[in-house]
Design a protein around this motif. Structure first.
Motif, PDB file in Angstrom:
ATOM      1  N   ILE A  27      47.058 -27.121  30.072  1.00  0.00           N
ATOM      2  CA  ILE A  27      47.450 -27.218  31.435  1.00  0.00           C
ATOM      3  C   ILE A  27      47.311 -25.526  32.251  1.00  0.00           C
ATOM      4  CG2 ILE A  27      48.636 -27.658  33.127  1.00  0.00           C
ATOM      5  CD1 ILE A  27      48.481 -30.135  31.345  1.00  0.00           C
ATOM      6  N   LEU A  28      47.137 -24.743  31.726  1.00  0.00           N
ATOM      7  CA  LEU A  28      45.851 -23.335  32.721  1.00  0.00           C
ATOM      8  C   LEU A  28      44.898 -23.874  32.682  1.00  0.00           C
ATOM      9  CD1 LEU A  28      47.485 -19.525  31.857  1.00  0.00           C
ATOM     10  CD2 LEU A  28      44.489 -20.267  31.956  1.00  0.00           C
ATOM     11  N   LEU A  29      43.916 -24.274  31.729  1.00  0.00           N
ATOM     12  CA  LEU A  29      42.617 -24.371  31.360  1.00  0.00           C
ATOM     13  C   LEU A  29      42.508 -25.430  32.105  1.00  0.00           C
ATOM     14  CD1 LEU A  29      41.214 -23.939  27.318  1.00  0.00           C
ATOM     15  CD2 LEU A  29      40.799 -22.038  29.716  1.00  0.00           C
ATOM     16  N   GLU A  30      43.205 -26.761  32.440  1.00  0.00           N
ATOM     17  CA  GLU A  30      42.923 -27.676  32.985  1.00  0.00           C
ATOM     18  C   GLU A  30      42.561 -27.145  34.605  1.00  0.00           C
ATOM     19  OE1 GLU A  30      44.812 -31.653  34.928  1.00  0.00           O
ATOM     20  OE2 GLU A  30      45.499 -30.460  33.393  1.00  0.00           O
ATOM     21  N   GLY A  31      43.672 -26.151  35.249  1.00  0.00           N
ATOM     22  CA  GLY A  31      43.898 -25.808  36.602  1.00  0.00           C
ATOM     23  C   GLY A  31      42.980 -24.901  36.983  1.00  0.00           C
ATOM     24  N   VAL A  32      42.335 -24.704  36.139  1.00  0.00           N
ATOM     25  CA  VAL A  32      40.983 -23.776  36.007  1.00  0.00           C
ATOM     26  C   VAL A  32      39.370 -24.253  36.437  1.00  0.00           C
ATOM     27  CG1 VAL A  32      39.055 -22.324  35.051  1.00  0.00           C
ATOM     28  CG2 VAL A  32      41.582 -21.410  34.258  1.00  0.00           C
ATOM     29  N   ILE A  33      39.869 -25.494  35.311  1.00  0.00           N
ATOM     30  CA  ILE A  33      38.328 -26.196  36.134  1.00  0.00           C
ATOM     31  C   ILE A  33      38.538 -27.016  37.142  1.00  0.00           C
ATOM     32  CG2 ILE A  33      37.459 -29.073  34.219  1.00  0.00           C
ATOM     33  CD1 ILE A  33      37.175 -26.216  33.198  1.00  0.00           C
ATOM     34  N   VAL A  34      39.579 -27.916  37.234  1.00  0.00           N
ATOM     35  CA  VAL A  34      39.391 -28.457  38.361  1.00  0.00           C
ATOM     36  C   VAL A  34      39.364 -27.212  39.292  1.00  0.00           C
ATOM     37  CG1 VAL A  34      41.346 -29.778  39.742  1.00  0.00           C
ATOM     38  CG2 VAL A  34      41.452 -30.313  37.615  1.00  0.00           C
ATOM     39  N   SER A  35      39.825 -26.380  39.469  1.00  0.00           N
ATOM     40  CA  SER A  35      39.600 -25.833  41.042  1.00  0.00           C
ATOM     41  C   SER A  35      38.155 -24.457  40.827  1.00  0.00           C
ATOM     42  CB  SER A  35      41.118 -24.241  40.547  1.00  0.00           C
ATOM     43  OG  SER A  35      42.199 -25.240  41.056  1.00  0.00           O
ATOM     44  N   ALA A  36      37.576 -25.180  40.171  1.00  0.00           N
ATOM     45  CA  ALA A  36      35.916 -24.419  39.752  1.00  0.00           C
ATOM     46  C   ALA A  36      35.306 -24.914  40.703  1.00  0.00           C
ATOM     47  CB  ALA A  36      36.071 -24.672  38.521  1.00  0.00           C
ATOM     48  N   ASP A 124      46.490 -34.037  31.269  1.00  0.00           N
ATOM     49  CA  ASP A 124      47.883 -33.853  31.791  1.00  0.00           C
ATOM     50  C   ASP A 124      48.599 -34.509  32.199  1.00  0.00           C
ATOM     51  OD1 ASP A 124      49.161 -33.126  34.412  1.00  0.00           O
ATOM     52  OD2 ASP A 124      47.710 -34.020  36.387  1.00  0.00           O
ATOM     53  N   VAL A 125      47.985 -35.864  31.356  1.00  0.00           N
ATOM     54  CA  VAL A 125      49.144 -37.083  31.233  1.00  0.00           C
ATOM     55  C   VAL A 125      49.280 -36.446  30.316  1.00  0.00           C
ATOM     56  CG1 VAL A 125      49.481 -38.890  30.908  1.00  0.00           C
ATOM     57  CG2 VAL A 125      48.516 -38.557  33.060  1.00  0.00           C
ATOM     58  N   GLY A 126      49.392 -36.543  29.069  1.00  0.00           N
ATOM     59  CA  GLY A 126      49.331 -36.161  27.091  1.00  0.00           C
ATOM     60  C   GLY A 126      50.572 -34.372  26.952  1.00  0.00           C
ATOM     61  N   SER A 127      49.885 -34.168  28.126  1.00  0.00           N
ATOM     62  CA  SER A 127      50.999 -32.577  28.072  1.00  0.00           C
ATOM     63  C   SER A 127      52.499 -32.933  28.795  1.00  0.00           C
ATOM     64  CB  SER A 127      50.165 -31.440  28.430  1.00  0.00           C
ATOM     65  OG  SER A 127      48.832 -31.147  28.164  1.00  0.00           O
ATOM     66  N   ASN A 128      52.493 -33.131  30.200  1.00  0.00           N
ATOM     67  CA  ASN A 128      53.446 -33.729  30.888  1.00  0.00           C
ATOM     68  C   ASN A 128      54.270 -34.970  29.371  1.00  0.00           C
ATOM     69  OD1 ASN A 128      53.950 -33.142  33.514  1.00  0.00           O
ATOM     70  ND2 ASN A 128      51.437 -33.007  33.625  1.00  0.00           N
ATOM     71  N   THR A 129      53.843 -35.605  29.167  1.00  0.00           N
ATOM     72  CA  THR A 129      54.625 -36.594  28.167  1.00  0.00           C
ATOM     73  C   THR A 129      55.282 -36.238  27.158  1.00  0.00           C
ATOM     74  OG1 THR A 129      52.888 -38.755  28.662  1.00  0.00           O
ATOM     75  CG2 THR A 129      53.964 -38.694  27.107  1.00  0.00           C
ATOM     76  N   LEU A 130      54.810 -35.743  26.386  1.00  0.00           N
ATOM     77  CA  LEU A 130      54.993 -34.508  24.797  1.00  0.00           C
ATOM     78  C   LEU A 130      55.808 -33.589  25.284  1.00  0.00           C
ATOM     79  CD1 LEU A 130      51.412 -34.543  23.465  1.00  0.00           C
ATOM     80  CD2 LEU A 130      53.430 -36.153  23.209  1.00  0.00           C
ATOM     81  N   LEU A 131      55.162 -32.940  26.184  1.00  0.00           N
ATOM     82  CA  LEU A 131      56.880 -31.842  26.778  1.00  0.00           C
ATOM     83  C   LEU A 131      57.995 -32.387  26.749  1.00  0.00           C
ATOM     84  CD1 LEU A 131      56.680 -28.910  27.789  1.00  0.00           C
ATOM     85  CD2 LEU A 131      56.644 -29.325  29.631  1.00  0.00           C
ATOM     86  N   VAL A 132      57.787 -33.858  27.711  1.00  0.00           N
ATOM     87  CA  VAL A 132      59.239 -34.574  27.452  1.00  0.00           C
ATOM     88  C   VAL A 132      59.711 -35.067  26.928  1.00  0.00           C
ATOM     89  CG1 VAL A 132      59.967 -36.498  29.374  1.00  0.00           C
ATOM     90  CG2 VAL A 132      58.695 -35.444  30.260  1.00  0.00           C
ATOM     91  N   TRP A 133      58.730 -35.651  25.637  1.00  0.00           N
ATOM     92  CA  TRP A 133      59.443 -35.888  23.975  1.00  0.00           C
ATOM     93  C   TRP A 133      59.726 -34.894  23.867  1.00  0.00           C
ATOM     94  CZ3 TRP A 133      54.666 -39.154  22.399  1.00  0.00           C
ATOM     95  CH2 TRP A 133      54.333 -40.469  23.273  1.00  0.00           C
ATOM     96  N   LEU A 134      59.296 -34.173  24.052  1.00  0.00           N
ATOM     97  CA  LEU A 134      59.515 -32.306  22.710  1.00  0.00           C
ATOM     98  C   LEU A 134      60.730 -31.964  23.039  1.00  0.00           C
ATOM     99  CD1 LEU A 134      59.231 -30.267  20.846  1.00  0.00           C
ATOM    100  CD2 LEU A 134      57.861 -29.390  22.781  1.00  0.00           C
ATOM    101  N   PHE A 135      61.356 -31.871  25.152  1.00  0.00           N
ATOM    102  CA  PHE A 135      62.515 -30.841  25.342  1.00  0.00           C
ATOM    103  C   PHE A 135      63.273 -31.562  25.633  1.00  0.00           C
ATOM    104  CE2 PHE A 135      59.716 -27.600  25.467  1.00  0.00           C
ATOM    105  CZ  PHE A 135      60.601 -26.863  24.621  1.00  0.00           C
ATOM    106  N   ARG A 136      63.564 -33.313  26.316  1.00  0.00           N
ATOM    107  CA  ARG A 136      63.995 -34.375  26.918  1.00  0.00           C
ATOM    108  C   ARG A 136      64.753 -33.869  27.580  1.00  0.00           C
ATOM    109  NH1 ARG A 136      65.157 -37.532  21.076  1.00  0.00           N
ATOM    110  NH2 ARG A 136      63.094 -36.948  20.251  1.00  0.00           N
ATOM    111  N   ARG A 137      66.405 -34.194  27.752  1.00  0.00           N
ATOM    112  CA  ARG A 137      67.165 -33.225  29.077  1.00  0.00           C
ATOM    113  C   ARG A 137      67.156 -32.636  29.467  1.00  0.00           C
ATOM    114  NH1 ARG A 137      72.638 -36.542  26.580  1.00  0.00           N
ATOM    115  NH2 ARG A 137      72.292 -34.857  25.717  1.00  0.00           N
ATOM    116  N   ASP A 138      66.831 -31.476  28.527  1.00  0.00           N
ATOM    117  CA  ASP A 138      66.318 -30.024  29.079  1.00  0.00           C
ATOM    118  C   ASP A 138      65.268 -29.385  29.337  1.00  0.00           C
ATOM    119  OD1 ASP A 138      69.069 -29.780  28.341  1.00  0.00           O
ATOM    120  OD2 ASP A 138      68.207 -29.282  25.557  1.00  0.00           O
TER     121      ASP A 138
END
Length: 198
Positions: A27-36, A124-138
């Motif tokens: 996601i950091l690299l996504e931010g770099v490319i989108v802002s470039a 973007d969508v993949g990282s957000n989704t997988l992070l929710v799957w990973l930590f769930r309520r936390d």
């Protein structure tokens, strides 16, 4: 092992954090490319012989690609290994980013920036989704860190472009640096295990 969400996770907190760091890097690299695009717009205009009004279509092309990638991400995550899909998306974005300094045609550049947007939407969508799957309520502090990573990337992009422009004399050449940065993160993501689906 913690039991957050509807079923227990096979990962402890240390393993979860290691997995999360790969998402943060992507996601950091996504931010770099989108802002470039903004800081390189003048250089890309010179490269293609385009006016500011003409070259600004790159924003629209990239956003449309991003939208398409976001829409496709749900289907891809349902069929493929999530971290593998993110790794492939980063590799595709790296290839298209590396092409940017070579293109002298505005319309080829429009196609390439749309093509860069598609894998970025999936990242973007993949990282957000997988992070929710990973930590769930936390997930709350980790989701905050994920979006902070995007902000850090967006902050770093103009600084990297300015320094690279000072060294090479062409801000558009910074896309080679961005492509080179995506390759190790793609390899890291390819070796990262998938979180358990809820």
């Amino acid at each position: 092992m913690t039991t957050t969400g509807s079923s227990p996770s096979r990962y402890g907190i240390v393993e979860k954090r290691r997995i999360a760091y790969a998402f943060f890097a992507a996601i950091l690299l996504e931010g770099v490319i989108v802002s470039a695009i903004g800081p390189t717009l003048d250089a890309l205009g010179l490269q293609t012989g385009s006016t500011t009004e003409q070259i600004s279509i790159l924003f629209t092309a990239n956003a449309l690609g991003y939208l398409l990638g976001s829409l496709l991400a749900g289907r891809v995550l349902g069929r493929l290994r999530g971290t593998g899909a993110i790794a492939l998306s980063l590799a595709i974005a790296a290839v298209f980013s590396a092409l940017v300094p070579f293109l002298g045609s505005l319309w080829l550049l429009v196609v390439v920036f749309a093509a860069i947007g598609i894998p970025l939407g999936m990242v973007d969508v993949g990282s957000n989704t997988l992070l929710v799957w990973l930590f769930r309520r936390d997930v709350a502090p980790y989701m905050n860190a994920l979006h902070l990573s995007f902000g850090i990337g967006a902050f770093l992009a103009p600084l990297l472009i300015d320094r690279y422009d000072a060294i090479t004399g062409d801000a558009a050449d910074t896309y080679w640096l961005f492509a080179a940065l995506m390759v190790p993160v793609a390899l890291w993501m390819a070796r990262t295990p998938d979180p358990d689906q809820p």
